[in-house]
Design a protein around this motif. Structure first.
Motif, mmCIF file in Angstrom:
data_model
loop_
_atom_site.group_PDB
_atom_site.id
_atom_site.type_symbol
_atom_site.label_atom_id
_atom_site.label_comp_id
_atom_site.label_asym_id
_atom_site.label_seq_id
_atom_site.Cartn_x
_atom_site.Cartn_y
_atom_site.Cartn_z
ATOM 1 N N SER A 521 0.831 -1.201 0.000
ATOM 2 C CA SER A 521 0.000 0.000 0.000
ATOM 3 C C SER A 521 0.863 1.248 0.000
ATOM 4 C CB SER A 521 -0.910 0.020 1.236
ATOM 5 O OG SER A 521 -1.767 -1.102 1.266
ATOM 6 N N THR A 523 1.371 4.905 1.692
ATOM 7 C CA THR A 523 1.011 5.702 2.864
ATOM 8 C C THR A 523 0.790 7.124 2.384
ATOM 9 O OG1 THR A 523 2.292 4.326 4.371
ATOM 10 C CG2 THR A 523 1.730 6.536 5.115
ATOM 11 N N GLN A 538 -3.659 4.553 4.711
ATOM 12 C CA GLN A 538 -3.074 3.520 3.874
ATOM 13 C C GLN A 538 -3.999 3.289 2.673
ATOM 14 O OE1 GLN A 538 0.022 2.017 4.605
ATOM 15 N NE2 GLN A 538 -0.015 3.690 6.117
#
Length: 561
Positions: A521, A523, A538
């Protein structure tokens, strides 16, 4: 130690005759004293009918060209030590040309004829001759000064070993604002002697600027995306090669001693071991992804010497940091020669996780310039290349263009004018059209991820990923592949309440065969301009996916002090 004088190439070739491609003694050979001294390396065709032969050849540290076909690879021979390596490996070869210096003189005669015939070429810049390093730097500055709303001069982060800065330009409508558009990156001159590679990049910059307001296709691309163009990645090496003296065939950078931070300018020419200079690092074998192993050499004299460590060279750190700080969705690294469009991976053992999509774009570009589209390992093994690292680090679709069928820097007319604009059945297409196809793909949301949502106007959004990558197994004292950390961080400024941000997919291609995409993912943070973080989320986004994000806490807290 490799031989010091290129005339020893002629001595080695003249002192025998070729029998079944192997140099042997022969009484009929012309006496060396009666032959003119060679002024360049020799070109030989090495017979390599099987993939194992190509792998063996790639491991010899020789100066391989990208010119290959069914059962052969062409190579430059800089001295008798090179011939000895071929002989010891049991490989057969045929001499195609004993002195490339003579061929270069013929090319320069063609350049002179072109200059006598016309003062302006049909290229976007109108040039009729190869640029020097000073020409590139001056023209990049002039474009940025003349078109400030369209062109921004970019100075990369790391000075070279000889103290030079590396420059490029970013081209887009409203170029000064970091607004979340995707980026197409075009580079030239990783390898010093490949002069056309920088010319094509520079001409594309002129093309975009010249047609930014008059060509609807280019105007749309510059509204929807950004073109980032770095024509000279390796200025130290190029400056030496472009002088067209003893170092004309120099391939590598000016690294003379591993671990030394800065080198005096004179050293690169002082330590010329064979007329090309064997010292230096092949900067397109120095990128971290799959660095080491077969496909590059750990010997300093080898033409594909990969350097002391991944990203040991300022040139590769420059490109790494440039890509890591932007959302580069498609990139092309120009090289010469062989008329190829190459894609990752550089070493056989499984195709890229998104091979069908990756190949399809390569094939589409190849239909414009007439080149052959293939995986890089189908030429011969390579590792530590920019496209391998970029794809496995960011998901960017990276390619190498091997420009022109003839030589590293042949006559300007054929290698630059014809190849850029297209000729024959490809007239009006050529690499110009291939670059436009790449740029169109770079801005196409189907080839990357998109995050949309609400955030305060004036807020700065940041996207960060940090993860571990690995090299290949470099052998020697290393106990298997080396792990290294990679950080990606880019930012955009919110200019309207509902933002759109084009990001590379967070699902990252795995370096392990058969694994596919890693479920990672981004951030995402929403900050004040002073860097104060107000909210973090996220976000997972796949290629071709659009994800909605709402920064409610940031919206509530942004104006509160």
């Amino acid at each position: 130690m490799l031989s010091r004088l290129p005339r020893r190439v002629a001595t080695a070739l003249a002192g025998g005759v070729l029998t079944a491609g192997v140099l042997t003694a022969g009484a009929a050979a012309v006496p060396v004293a009666e032959r003119p001294a060679a002024t360049g390396p020799a070109l030989v065709r090495v017979h390599a009918p099987a993939s194992a032969d190509r792998a063996q050849l790639a491991g010899l540290g020789l100066d391989l060209t990208p010119r290959a076909g069914a059962g052969f690879v062409d190579a430059l021979v800089h001295g008798p030590d090179d011939l000895a390596r071929l002989r010891a490996a049991g490989l057969r070869w045929t001499v195609l040309e004993s002195d490339l210096g003579e061929r270069q003189r013929r090319y320069r005669e063609l350049d002179q004829r072109l200059a006598a015939q016309t003062a302006v070429s049909p290229l976007p810049s109108g040039r009729i001759a190869y640029r020097t390093l000073g020409d590139y730097e001056r023209e990049l500055r002039e474009l940025a000064a003349r078109y400030p709303e369209l062109v921004r001069l970019v100075r990369l982060d790391h000075q070279t070993l000889e103290g030079r800065w590396v420059y490029g330009v970013e081209i887009a409508h409203g170029v000064q604002m970091p607004d979340g558009r995707p980026v197409f990156l075009l580079m030239g001159l990783h390898h010093a002697r490949e002069w056309p590679s920088g010319e094509h990049a520079m001409e594309f910059a002129y093309d975009l600027v010249r047609h930014a307001y008059t060509d609807p296709r280019i105007a749309r691309l510059l509204r929807e995306g950004r073109a980032l163009i770095v024509p000279v990645v390796n200025p130290d090496g190029f400056e030496k090669s472009r002088a067209a003296g003893a170092l004309e065939w120099k391939r590598k950078n000016c690294r003379q001693w591993d671990g030394v931070v800065e080198h005096p300018v004179a050293e690169c020419a002082t330590y010329a071991d064979n007329g090309l200079t064997s010292r230096g690092v092949d900067v397109n074998r120095n990128y971290g992804g799959f660095w080491g192993g077969r496909g590059s050499s750990d010997q300093w004299w080898a033409q594909d010497y990969r350097g002391q460590a991944p990203f040991s060279e300022p040139e590769t750190r420059n490109v790494r940091d440039l890509v890591a700080s932007r959302q580069v969705t498609v990139l092309i690294s120009n090289h010469t020669y062989g008329n190829l469009v190459l894609r990752s991976p550089g070493v056989a053992g499984g195709n890229a996780p998104e091979e069908s999509l990756y190949q399809a774009l390569g094939d589409r570009m190849a239909t414009q310039n007439g080149y052959t589209s293939q995986a890089a390992y189908q030429l011969y093994p390579t590792n530590g290349t920019v496209e391998d690292w970029a794809y496995y680090a960011t998901g960017a679709l990276g390619y190498t263009f091997e420009i022109n069928p003839k030589d590293f820097h042949p006559d300007f007319g054929s290698a630059v004018i014809d190849e850029y604009l297209g000729h024959g059945v490809y007239a009006g297409k050529g690499n110009r059209e291939a670059y436009l196809v790449a740029f169109e793909t770079a801005v196409d949301p189907g080839y990357h991820g998109v995050v949309t949502g609400f955030a305060p106007v004036g807020a700065v959004l940041r996207a960060v990923k940090e993860f571990t990558m690995r090299t290949d197994d470099p052998g020697g004292s290393a106990s298997g592949p080396i792990a290294f950390r990679q950080r990606l961080e880019s930012a955009m400024t919110v200019t309207v309440p509902r933002f759109t941000w084009h990001l590379n997919p967070s699902l990252r291609p795995s370096q392990e065969p058969g694994v596919g995409l890693l479920p990672e993912s981004w951030t995402l943070s929403c900050t004040r301009p002073d860097g104060t973080v107000l909210e973090t989320q996220q976000v997972t986004v796949a290629r071709g996916q659009r994800v909605e994000v709402r920064f409610d806490r940031c919206l509530a807290r942004f104006a509160v002090r």
